[in-house]
Design an enzyme around this catalytic site. Structure first.
Site, mmCIF file in Angstrom:
data_model
loop_
_atom_site.group_PDB
_atom_site.id
_atom_site.type_symbol
_atom_site.label_atom_id
_atom_site.label_comp_id
_atom_site.label_asym_id
_atom_site.label_seq_id
_atom_site.Cartn_x
_atom_site.Cartn_y
_atom_site.Cartn_z
ATOM 1 N N SER A 32 -29.486 -2.226 -21.527
ATOM 2 C CA SER A 32 -30.096 -1.126 -20.768
ATOM 3 C C SER A 32 -31.208 -1.628 -19.861
ATOM 4 O O SER A 32 -32.136 -2.287 -20.322
ATOM 5 C CB SER A 32 -30.735 -0.102 -21.718
ATOM 6 N N HIS A 63 -25.797 2.161 -17.038
ATOM 7 C CA HIS A 63 -24.787 1.149 -17.335
ATOM 8 C C HIS A 63 -23.657 1.398 -16.350
ATOM 9 O O HIS A 63 -23.166 2.523 -16.263
ATOM 10 C CB HIS A 63 -24.206 1.360 -18.739
ATOM 11 N N HIS A 85 -21.261 1.609 -26.945
ATOM 12 C CA HIS A 85 -22.161 1.833 -28.071
ATOM 13 C C HIS A 85 -21.480 2.693 -29.138
ATOM 14 O O HIS A 85 -20.709 3.591 -28.823
ATOM 15 C CB HIS A 85 -23.433 2.555 -27.610
ATOM 16 N N TYR A 87 -23.025 4.920 -30.730
ATOM 17 C CA TYR A 87 -23.510 6.303 -30.576
ATOM 18 C C TYR A 87 -22.740 7.094 -29.527
ATOM 19 O O TYR A 87 -22.853 8.314 -29.450
ATOM 20 C CB TYR A 87 -25.025 6.342 -30.276
ATOM 21 N N GLU A 88 -21.959 6.410 -28.699
ATOM 22 C CA GLU A 88 -21.132 7.124 -27.718
ATOM 23 C C GLU A 88 -19.870 7.677 -28.369
ATOM 24 O O GLU A 88 -19.086 8.378 -27.723
ATOM 25 C CB GLU A 88 -20.709 6.176 -26.595
ATOM 26 N N ALA A 115 -32.196 -3.430 -25.002
ATOM 27 C CA ALA A 115 -33.513 -2.800 -25.021
ATOM 28 C C ALA A 115 -33.767 -2.424 -26.473
ATOM 29 O O ALA A 115 -32.857 -1.952 -27.153
ATOM 30 C CB ALA A 115 -33.487 -1.559 -24.151
ATOM 31 N N MET A 213 -29.879 -0.025 -30.910
ATOM 32 C CA MET A 213 -28.593 0.636 -31.150
ATOM 33 C C MET A 213 -27.402 -0.168 -30.634
ATOM 34 O O MET A 213 -26.345 0.393 -30.350
ATOM 35 C CB MET A 213 -28.591 2.010 -30.466
ATOM 36 N N SER A 214 -27.571 -1.469 -30.504
ATOM 37 C CA SER A 214 -26.453 -2.271 -29.975
ATOM 38 C C SER A 214 -26.465 -3.662 -30.611
ATOM 39 O O SER A 214 -27.071 -3.859 -31.659
ATOM 40 C CB SER A 214 -26.576 -2.391 -28.447
ATOM 41 N N ASN A 237 -40.422 -0.217 -25.778
ATOM 42 C CA ASN A 237 -41.351 0.819 -26.266
ATOM 43 C C ASN A 237 -41.796 0.434 -27.668
ATOM 44 O O ASN A 237 -41.089 -0.292 -28.351
ATOM 45 C CB ASN A 237 -40.633 2.187 -26.306
ATOM 46 N N HIS A 249 -35.731 7.802 -23.077
ATOM 47 C CA HIS A 249 -34.821 6.827 -22.466
ATOM 48 C C HIS A 249 -35.388 6.355 -21.123
ATOM 49 O O HIS A 249 -35.174 5.221 -20.709
ATOM 50 C CB HIS A 249 -33.433 7.457 -22.274
#
Ligand code: HPA
Length: 277
Positions: A32, A63, A85, A87-88, A115, A213-214, A237, A249
């Site tokens: 990201s 992306h 991902h 989460y997708e 990220a 998350m990746s 962050n 995000h």
């Protein structure tokens, strides 16, 4: 048991044809906010994921969803601009499908970037962190249901997933560039929600320095195929509960924008040395 090798062979063959037989030394996954790095490659050939048989298609903002072949520091590389991902809604196996395709194409060097939220209170937003290891408690694996010799052993060792010699190389280049490079443990969370402050406390107690998350599904798939992985987190962050403000995000993408020069010079330094190893 599911059979994915015939699919992978078709995907690999399609990419090989589109590249006119050109070979890539290293595959790079741009996380990201870091996708712009691909524009630095010379003699680019772009292949949208949607055109590759069996590839999933990326949906997240920021992306762009294509493979980009090109020369970075005179080394031929194959980059994923945009990744898949969990989460997708993709399965772990789908998330890591491109990595296995690279493995099938004979690529043995994989750079992963992401990220991540910073769990380590001594570090700060905008720092880069090398993964020396990871933690995944999410009860799924890209290798579940897969047992094919070409992919690798059913049970495989993960001790040296992120080889020390690659981390040393990255630290040397960062030092030459005058940049600080952290090294730590990345913990995978499934998302898409950011973590709760208590989850971040738990992550810290377990030994995590960053959360994201990746990367982990891809690193597992690569490890099974005996690919060397170098993985880098941009700490976009402070993780939940550390900073006062809620996470967004937008903050993730803005930090990516600020760090991109540091990220690019590091990667452009690492690639030619790594290619020679
Ligand atoms: N948590 C999980 N994933 C992330 C974060 C975070 O704080 N920041 C960027 N990706």
């Amino acid at each position: 048991m599911k059979k994915i090798v015939p699919m992978l062979e078709e995907s690999a063959e399609y990419i090989r044809k589109r590249l006119g037989g050109r070979k890539a030394e290293i595959a790079l996954v741009l996380g990201s906010g870091l996708g712009e790095f691909a524009n630095r490659a010379e003699s680019r050939i772009e292949i949208p994921y949607g055109e590759i048989p069996h590839f999933p298609v990326s949906t997240v903002k920021g992306h762009c969803g294509k493979l980009i072949y090109g020369m970075i520091s005179s080394v031929p590389v194959l980059m994923m601009s945009g990744r898949f991902h969990f989460y997708e809604g993709y399965s772990m196996e789908e998330v890591s499908y491109p990595i296995r395709t690279f493995g099938m194409m004979g690529i043995r060097k994989l750079f992963l970037s992401n990220a991540a939220g910073c769990v380590n209170k001594d570090w700060k937003v905008g720092d880069l962190m090398l993964l020396k290891d990871h933690i995944k408690l999410v009860m799924d694996s890209p290798s579940r249901e897969i047992d094919e010799e070409e992919i690798g052993p059913r049970f495989f060792d993960m001790t040296n997933t992120y080889p020390e010699k690659l981390r040393e190389l990255a630290k040397k280049i960062a030092g030459k560039n005058g940049h600080t490079l952290r090294e730590g443990v990345y913990m995978f969370f499934s998302g898409p929600n950011f973590e709760t402050p208590s989850e971040i406390n738990a992550a810290r107690i377990l030994g995590a320095d960053a959360v994201g998350m990746s990367t982990v599904p891809e690193a597992i798939a690569a490890s099974q195929m005996k690919m060397d992985v170098l993985a880098l987190s941009l700490l976009t962050n402070m993780a939940a509960g550390i900073a006062k403000e809620p996470l967004s995000h937008r903050e993730v993408l803005e930090t990516g924008e600020r760090a991109k020069d540091m990220f690019s010079s590091l990667l452009e330094g690492i690639i030619p040395v790594w290619a020679g190893l």
